[in-house]
Design an enzyme around this catalytic site. Structure first.
Site, PDB file in Angstrom:
ATOM      1  N   CYS A 135      25.689  14.908  25.022  1.00 38.45           N
ATOM      2  CA  CYS A 135      25.266  16.277  24.721  1.00 38.45           C
ATOM      3  C   CYS A 135      26.146  17.249  25.507  1.00 38.45           C
ATOM      4  CB  CYS A 135      23.808  16.513  25.086  1.00 38.45           C
ATOM      5  SG  CYS A 135      23.340  18.225  24.791  1.00 38.45           S
ATOM      6  N   ASN A 197      28.671  13.034  18.145  1.00 39.57           N
ATOM      7  CA  ASN A 197      27.826  14.129  18.600  1.00 39.57           C
ATOM      8  C   ASN A 197      28.596  15.407  18.227  1.00 39.57           C
ATOM      9  OD1 ASN A 197      25.985  15.821  20.027  1.00 39.57           O
ATOM     10  ND2 ASN A 197      25.517  14.127  21.399  1.00 39.57           N
ATOM     11  N   GLY A 270      22.337  15.682   9.665  1.00 42.14           N
ATOM     12  CA  GLY A 270      22.003  16.547  10.797  1.00 42.14           C
ATOM     13  C   GLY A 270      21.768  17.985  10.407  1.00 42.14           C
TER      14      GLY A 270
END
Lengths: 307, 292
Positions: A135, A197, A270
């Site tokens: 993250c 990510n 997502g």
């Protein structure tokens, strides 16, 4: 007479069977409650939950989101209510559905991660753990483990000792060589990888002469990042033998098939959930249609088929 | 139930510079309440996210919605070019509306600033309807044992005037472009403040209250943050509740992404970290509950 072609959409990651290869990217779907109003959660291959930490995390100040060309930036900062509330509220909710539960785990130190992983080990309904070492929006932990091979190796091998479920390391695209990171995770015992990510980005409001996000930088997602994600999934798939959950800008079934062909065993939708709350189910239906059209018998016939 | 659905543009006109008044035929109108909002999707796929726009009015037959918005960027610029018959993707109905019942039998301030004015219209309408229903109930109660219709003619007019006085719409504009003023006048007494002093009180809505010596028992408000902060302080000083509608950059609009949060005084049941979601826990909050 027209032939009836019944493709098998099931797939497998680290010994866990999924009814189809379509999941939800962590952080875009909560624990399914909100989107359960739009889609039948029973249809999903799995719900990958929002990241959960050992204690409640307040996240970043607002503004936390900003739109960019063909996508968005977010710097939520992994706000979550902590593992206690998660086990009491979110897991029982998800257990009502015939879908697999993958829990995204985050932390600031190896100890934090271990604590969450151990708590989740007591919960048999959790099929797989996705370890968030990527993250970009929290200052400590998280990405610090995902940008250096030795740190990634260390946390992966440590978590492997404590985890009851298979662990899937979620990799950051903000690295020079994704293949090297993938190999480090595999060598440390990771059962699977998930990528990508979000990509670190920035937006400046020229009228107010301020950063669009309070955090200054944020993670970019959305259709604009898809080519980067496909490339990284391909490179990671070439580098390792463990299965990959691919994601990054998937909007349609065609996008999802591209990831499968690049080497992903399953895919996550997502940011597109925000654009189309029905996106996951539309992708599932579209993959089936693609398989009928091209007479593909099973998902594994597609996985990594383009080399 | 929330849904993504297609709406059809019935009409659109510019009612003030860069402020557009758009009527949409949509199934979302059936359940829409004052203070709720819808997400409007641009067609240009370089801008993906739904634009949160508050509901200004719901047509009587509940088959059409009115939104009044200001062109602020690429998405709203696209919307402003829509003509009758255009099909538009919508997400809704989103958020919790204003607690209309909190206005029952009370002197109410509706305070709107700039593009925070539009949601006040449907609210004014609902408050007036509520008041009329109440009055009908009271009348029915009083009428028991009396002959029906007796002496009702004169009394109604006088009563209506008083009732109207109780709902005060205090609206703050930049200048003499006082959009929606006539609409608001149908349901409430309208008091205007303008930044340039061209209409009403020169200054903001707080100046207008003071200048006119107005009092209320409850406030409903929507507008820019400095205005909402002033209202919060005013309500606290007067010891009255203020229900304020907040705005924040949103992505999903349905409570999943945690993009649009506001700090809350108490731990909320969802986040457990004093971060309520404006899109789903709000957008309307009692001012004392939020840190703004």
């Amino acid at each position: 007479m027209a032939e009836v072609w019944n493709p098998d959409l099931s797939t497998e990651i680290a010994g866990v069977k999924f009814k189809n290869p379509v999941m939800t990217a962590s952080g875009t779907f909560g624990s399914g409650m909100e989107y359960g109003e739009f889609v039948d959660l029973n249809r999903l291959g799995a719900v990958v939950t929002k990241g959960v930490s050992n204690m409640p995390w307040p996240g970043n100040p607002t503004p936390r989101v900003a739109e960019v060309y063909g996508g968005m930036l977010n710097a939520i900062g992994l706000q979550n209510p902590g593992i206690d509330v998660f086990l009491e509220r979110d897991i029982p909710f998800l257990k009502q559905y015939d879908t697999k539960i993958i829990v995204n785990v985050c932390g600031k130190s190896v100890k934090d991660y271990v604590e969450v992983v151990e708590r989740l080990g007591e919960e048999s309904a959790v099929a797989l753990l996705e370890i968030n070492v990527s993250c970009p929006n929290v200052k400590e932990g998280a990405i610090a483990f995902g940008q250096k091979t030795d740190a990634l190796y260390e946390i992966t091998s440590e978590l492997k000792k404590h985890a009851r479920q298979p662990i899937m390391m979620k990799l950051s695209p903000n690295v020079t060589d994704i293949g090297e990171m993938a190999r480090a995770a595999e060598a440390a015992g990771a059962d699977a990888l998930s990528l990508i990510n979000t990509i670190t980005g920035m937006k400046i409001d020229i009228h107010r002469r301020k950063f669009a996000l309070a955090n200054k930088t944020g993670g970019m997602s959305g259709p604009a990042i898809k080519p980067i994600a496909v490339r990284m999934v391909y490179q990671a798939a070439q580098a390792v033998k463990i299965p990959i959950l691919g994601m990054g800008g998937i909007a349609t079934a065609e996008d999802a098939v591209e990831f499968l062909l690049a080497g992903a065993s399953a895919v996550s939708v997502g940011a597109m959930n925000f654009v189309d709350p029905y996106a996951t189910v539309e992708v599932i239906d579209g993959i089936e249609e693609y398989m009928r059209k091209y007479h593909v018998g099973k998902i594994s016939d597609l996985i990594g088929a383009v080399r | 139930m929330k849904q993504k659905t297609t709406g059809i543009v019935l009409s659109q006109r510019e009612i003030a510079p860069a402020v557009f008044d758009l009527w949409l035929e949509t199934a979302l109108a059936r359940e829409a309440r004052p203070g709720q909002f819808i997400g409007v999707y641009p067609k240009d796929r370089s801008t993906l996210l739904p634009r949160p726009i508050s509901i200004c009015e719901v047509r009587e037959d509940r088959k059409a919605l009115r939104i009044v918005y200001r062109v602020a960027g690429q998405g709203t610029r696209e919307f402003s070019a829509y003509r009758e018959g255009e099909r538009v993707e919508l997400l809704g109905v989103l958020g919790n509306g204003f607690p209309v019942e909190q206005g029952k039998g009370k002197r109410v301030f509706l305070m709107g600033g700039g593009i925070g004015i539009p949601p006040m219209l449907e609210l004014a309408k609902a408050l007036k309807e509520q008041k009329e229903e109440q009055r009908d109930i009271q009348k029915a109660g009083q009428g028991q044992g009396q002959e029906q219709g007796q002496g009702s003619g004169e009394g109604l007019g006088a009563e209506k005037e008083n009732d109207n006085g109780v709902i005060s719409s205090i609206m703050g504009y930049r200048d003499s472009q006082t959009f929606l003023k006539e609409d608001l006048e149908r349901y409430s007494r309208v008091v205007i403040a303008t930044e340039d002093g061209s209409v009403g009180t020169k200054g903001n809505v707080m100046d207008a209250i003071r200048e006119n010596g107005l009092e209320a028992d409850v406030i409903f408000a929507c507008g820019p943050m400095p205005m909402l902060r002033a209202i919060k302080a005013y309500a606290a000083e007067k010891g009255i509740p203020a229900y304020i509608s907040l705005e924040e950059h949103m992505a999903c609009g349905v409570g999943a992404c945690l993009g649009c949060v506001v700090k809350t005084r108490e731990k909320d049941p969802h986040s457990h970290v004093n971060n309520a979601r404006i899109c789903t826990d709000g957008p309307v909050f009692e001012a004392g509950e939020v840190e703004i």
